[in-house]
Write an enzyme that holds these catalytic residues in place. Structure first.
Site, short mmCIF file in Angstrom:
data_model
loop_
_atom_site.label_atom_id
_atom_site.label_comp_id
_atom_site.label_asym_id
_atom_site.label_seq_id
_atom_site.Cartn_x
_atom_site.Cartn_y
_atom_site.Cartn_z
N ASP A 66 38.17 0.21 30.30
CA ASP A 66 38.75 1.21 29.38
C ASP A 66 38.50 0.73 27.96
O ASP A 66 39.39 0.23 27.29
CB ASP A 66 40.25 1.35 29.68
N LYS A 68 37.30 2.67 25.55
CA LYS A 68 37.42 3.81 24.62
C LYS A 68 36.36 3.70 23.53
O LYS A 68 36.65 3.68 22.34
CB LYS A 68 38.82 3.90 24.03
N ALA A 70 33.61 4.29 20.82
CA ALA A 70 33.41 5.31 19.78
C ALA A 70 32.56 4.68 18.69
O ALA A 70 33.08 4.22 17.67
CB ALA A 70 34.75 5.78 19.23
N ASP A 71 31.25 4.66 18.91
CA ASP A 71 30.37 4.02 17.93
C ASP A 71 28.99 4.66 18.02
O ASP A 71 28.79 5.58 18.83
CB ASP A 71 30.31 2.50 18.24
N GLY A 182 49.85 7.71 32.16
CA GLY A 182 51.10 8.27 31.66
C GLY A 182 52.24 8.21 32.67
O GLY A 182 53.35 8.65 32.39
N GLY A 184 55.13 6.42 34.83
CA GLY A 184 56.03 5.25 34.72
C GLY A 184 56.44 4.97 33.30
O GLY A 184 57.25 5.70 32.71
N GLY A 187 56.63 7.74 30.99
CA GLY A 187 57.63 8.75 31.30
C GLY A 187 57.34 9.71 32.43
O GLY A 187 58.25 10.38 32.92
N PRO A 190 55.47 9.63 39.45
CA PRO A 190 54.33 9.50 40.35
C PRO A 190 53.99 10.84 40.99
O PRO A 190 54.90 11.63 41.27
CB PRO A 190 54.80 8.51 41.40
N ARG A 205 52.29 -0.83 33.33
CA ARG A 205 53.49 -1.66 33.26
C ARG A 205 54.50 -1.43 34.38
O ARG A 205 55.16 -2.39 34.81
CB ARG A 205 54.16 -1.45 31.90
P1 XMP Z 1 51.05 2.07 31.23
O1 XMP Z 1 51.57 0.69 31.15
O2 XMP Z 1 51.54 2.97 30.15
O3 XMP Z 1 49.47 1.88 30.99
O4 XMP Z 1 51.18 2.69 32.60
C1 XMP Z 1 48.60 2.95 30.80
C2 XMP Z 1 47.21 2.43 30.67
O5 XMP Z 1 46.35 3.51 30.45
C3 XMP Z 1 45.74 3.39 29.17
N1 XMP Z 1 45.89 4.69 28.57
C4 XMP Z 1 44.87 5.50 28.36
N2 XMP Z 1 43.59 5.33 28.61
N3 XMP Z 1 43.23 7.51 27.80
C5 XMP Z 1 42.75 6.34 28.31
O6 XMP Z 1 41.54 6.21 28.48
C6 XMP Z 1 44.53 7.73 27.53
O7 XMP Z 1 44.94 8.79 27.11
C7 XMP Z 1 45.40 6.66 27.82
N4 XMP Z 1 46.72 6.54 27.72
C8 XMP Z 1 46.99 5.30 28.20
C9 XMP Z 1 46.47 2.32 28.40
O8 XMP Z 1 45.55 1.64 27.57
C10 XMP Z 1 47.00 1.46 29.51
O9 XMP Z 1 46.02 0.53 29.92
#
Ligand code: XMP
Length: 225
Positions: A66, A68, A70-71, A182, A184, A187, A190, A205
């Site tokens: 992951d 992300k 952007a370059d 998103g 856990g 908020g 599952p 987490r």
């Molecule tokens: P938690 O602990 O919140 O972790 O369950 C979520 C994980 O997902 C990643 N995350 C995203 N990754 N687009 C992504 O590519 C998103 O919109 C997004 N929102 C959360 C976050 O970095 C973590 O690893």
């Protein structure tokens, strides 16, 4: 069947990132469909550490980087190749940089390396409503032209997952994957994303910070089917 879950390995600051990740993978074994690393892990553990972590994942686990991205294209290739060479098979990139001189070069590299593009359709944080959500249709159509394996869409806004699925029906690959963070800690409950049309839920987490990650995963999703 395994849980349709990808576990996000984001090590806490006071832990050894490699030992922490391996302990979690050992606890969960092959019950999740895959694992995801991001910059917090890669920066702290380096590519050698990321490689050590990938090597204890089950052979058929989806291994997401992951990043992300952007370059400009050549720089995304440099970054993505570090993760791919460390054993990761799916790379997340931002769509808003566009195709020419950006995602086209990334996709060419990923294809040559046997890896997959996962494009952000939107994000799970509330602020994504302001910009990302406005372009979700365009981003999905862009991903389709690029041959993306799948899209990230927010579990926190299931209607956006439904929207991605709907747009995908107008493309040559309506079964492209949707992965949804998103659940856990951010908020959402599952299965909410799966019910809206996602293929995998990303959970970090809520599982990785639990005393017993396997027990936490089972509590969230029930016994593996
Ligand atoms: P938690 O602990 O919140 O972790 O369950 C979520 C994980 O997902 C990643 N995350 C995203 N990754 N687009 C992504 O590519 C998103 O919109 C997004 N929102 C959360 C976050 O970095 C973590 O690893």
């Amino acid at each position: 069947m395994r849980y349709p879950v990808i576990i996000a390995l984001d090590p806490p600051r006071d832990e050894d990132p490699v030992l922490w990740s391996i302990r979690i993978i050992d606890s969960l074994r092959d019950t999740p469909a895959g694992y995801k690393i991001g910059l917090p892990l890669l920066v702290r553990a380096g590519t050698k550490g990321a490689d050590d972590i990938a090597s204890v994942m089950p052979a058929d686990a989806i291994r997401v980087a992951d990043l992300k991205l952007a370059d400009i294209g050549p720089v995304m290739v440099l970054t993505a190749s570090a993760a791919v060479e460390a054993g990761y098979t799916h790379v997340i990139a931002h769509p808003f940089i566009g195709v020419e001189g950006g995602l086209d070069e990334l996709v060419n590299y990923l294809r040559s390396a046997g890896a997959e593009l996962v494009l952000l359709a939107s994000m799970s944080n509330p602020g994504a409503v302001r910009y990302f959500d406005q372009f979700i249709d365009e981003f999905v159509l862009m991903g389709s032209r690029l041959g993306a394996w799948g899209y990230v869409a927010p579990a926190t806004r299931p209607h956006m997952i439904r929207r991605v699925r709907e747009v995908l029906t107008k493309t040559p690959n309506p079964a492209a994957k949707i992965v949804s963070p998103g659940i856990g800690a951010q908020g959402q409950r599952p299965w909410a994303a799966i019910k809206a049309g996602a293929d995998y839920e990303i959970v970090g987490r809520a599982v990785t910070r639990a005393e017993d990650p396997a027990e936490a995963l089972e509590k969230l999703y029930g016994s593996p089917r």
